[in-house]
Design an enzyme around this catalytic site. Structure first.
Site, mmCIF file in Angstrom:
data_model
loop_
_atom_site.group_PDB
_atom_site.id
_atom_site.type_symbol
_atom_site.label_atom_id
_atom_site.label_comp_id
_atom_site.label_asym_id
_atom_site.label_seq_id
_atom_site.Cartn_x
_atom_site.Cartn_y
_atom_site.Cartn_z
ATOM 1 N N HIS A 18 0.833 -1.197 0.000
ATOM 2 C CA HIS A 18 0.000 0.000 0.000
ATOM 3 C C HIS A 18 0.871 1.251 0.000
ATOM 4 O O HIS A 18 0.360 2.359 0.142
ATOM 5 C CB HIS A 18 -0.933 -0.007 1.215
ATOM 6 C CG HIS A 18 -2.017 -1.036 1.119
ATOM 7 N ND1 HIS A 18 -3.315 -0.729 0.778
ATOM 8 C CD2 HIS A 18 -1.990 -2.382 1.298
ATOM 9 C CE1 HIS A 18 -4.050 -1.832 0.759
ATOM 10 N NE2 HIS A 18 -3.261 -2.855 1.074
ATOM 11 N N GLY A 21 4.951 4.684 -3.303
ATOM 12 C CA GLY A 21 6.307 4.825 -3.823
ATOM 13 C C GLY A 21 6.861 3.491 -4.295
ATOM 14 O O GLY A 21 7.446 3.387 -5.375
ATOM 15 N N ASP A 78 10.034 -6.164 0.745
ATOM 16 C CA ASP A 78 10.268 -5.715 2.108
ATOM 17 C C ASP A 78 11.665 -5.147 2.139
ATOM 18 O O ASP A 78 12.623 -5.819 1.725
ATOM 19 C CB ASP A 78 10.120 -6.842 3.135
ATOM 20 C CG ASP A 78 9.921 -6.243 4.530
ATOM 21 O OD1 ASP A 78 8.913 -5.549 4.732
ATOM 22 O OD2 ASP A 78 10.784 -6.457 5.394
ATOM 23 N N GLY A 162 10.590 7.420 1.844
ATOM 24 C CA GLY A 162 11.248 6.787 2.985
ATOM 25 C C GLY A 162 12.484 7.545 3.430
ATOM 26 O O GLY A 162 12.469 8.762 3.602
ATOM 27 N N ARG A 190 16.582 -2.274 -4.671
ATOM 28 C CA ARG A 190 15.410 -2.892 -5.306
ATOM 29 C C ARG A 190 15.781 -3.415 -6.692
ATOM 30 O O ARG A 190 15.384 -4.508 -7.086
ATOM 31 C CB ARG A 190 14.273 -1.870 -5.369
ATOM 32 C CG ARG A 190 12.919 -2.442 -5.699
ATOM 33 C CD ARG A 190 11.801 -1.468 -5.335
ATOM 34 N NE ARG A 190 11.660 -1.370 -3.884
ATOM 35 C CZ ARG A 190 12.024 -0.298 -3.155
ATOM 36 N NH1 ARG A 190 12.524 0.765 -3.736
ATOM 37 N NH2 ARG A 190 11.874 -0.304 -1.844
#
Length: 206
Positions: A18, A21, A78, A162, A190
């Site tokens: 949710h 970004g 995560d 973040g 990522r």
């Protein structure tokens, strides 16, 4: 275990997040491969409780839940910031350092305060990302990527999300918050996890 060919042009993934970004960045990574991403929010998926003690465990919890609820292949991320002088914190608690509202201004300030309490001289840190891909059948795979750098203060830049405004990757002067998003995507934790995932599961054969 998911194999090459699990992902191909025309695949559709439920993104088990949710965090807009993260949803945006994952969509941008998969788009060149002809893979469409739909967010958990648009599918009305609930957020499972993240009870894992590692990034990999939490990514799998989210991907499994989304795959079962949406009956689609599901991708979950995560990720978090690990600061060496803080013993790897905030780590899997990265979002929670911002309090109930997940306010990253508060979270960044806490990192700064905690570093100052250690003397503040050693600022080495890394971002870690675990990507989990799960199928409704129960097959799954998880890959991990890291990018290393240092913490700076005050926060710089309004791009990204973040902890990006306080992290400068090795070899660069800009924070992730200042950096062009295309460059950040190429360097990021990522992307490194994503490249491993694509190598293991993607095929050009539809």
């Amino acid at each position: 275990m998911l194999n090459p060919g699990t992902l191909h042009r025309g695949s559709k993934l439920a993104v088990a997040s949710h965090n807009e970004g993260k949803v945006r960045e994952l969509g941008e990574l998969f788009a060149p491969y002809g893979i469409a991403c739909v967010s958990a929010g648009s599918l009305g998926l609930a957020e499972p409780e993240e009870t894992g003690e590692s990034f990999e465990a939490n990514a799998l919890i989210k991907a499994r839940a989304a795959a079962q609820s949406a009956r689609l292949l599901a991708i979950a991320d995560d990720s978090g910031l690990e600061v060496e002088a803080l013993g790897g914190q905030p780590g899997v608690q990265s979002a929670r350092w911002g309090g109930p509202g997940r306010d990253f201004d508060l979270a960044m300030a806490r990192v700064y305060d905690e570093l100052n309490a250690t003397g503040g001289a050693y600022t080495r840190a890394n971002f870690t990302c675990a990507l989990a891909l799960a199928a409704p059948s129960g097959e799954e795979i998880v890959t991990t990527g890291r990018v290393y750098g240092k913490i700076v203060w005050p926060p710089r830049g309004s791009r990204g999300f973040g902890y990006d405004p306080i992290f400068v990757p090795d070899g660069y002067r800009e924070t992730f918050g200042e950096m062009d998003p295309a460059l950040k995507n190429r360097l990021s934790h990522r992307m490194r996890a994503f490249e491993k995932l694509i190598a293991a599961t993607y095929s050009n054969d539809e």
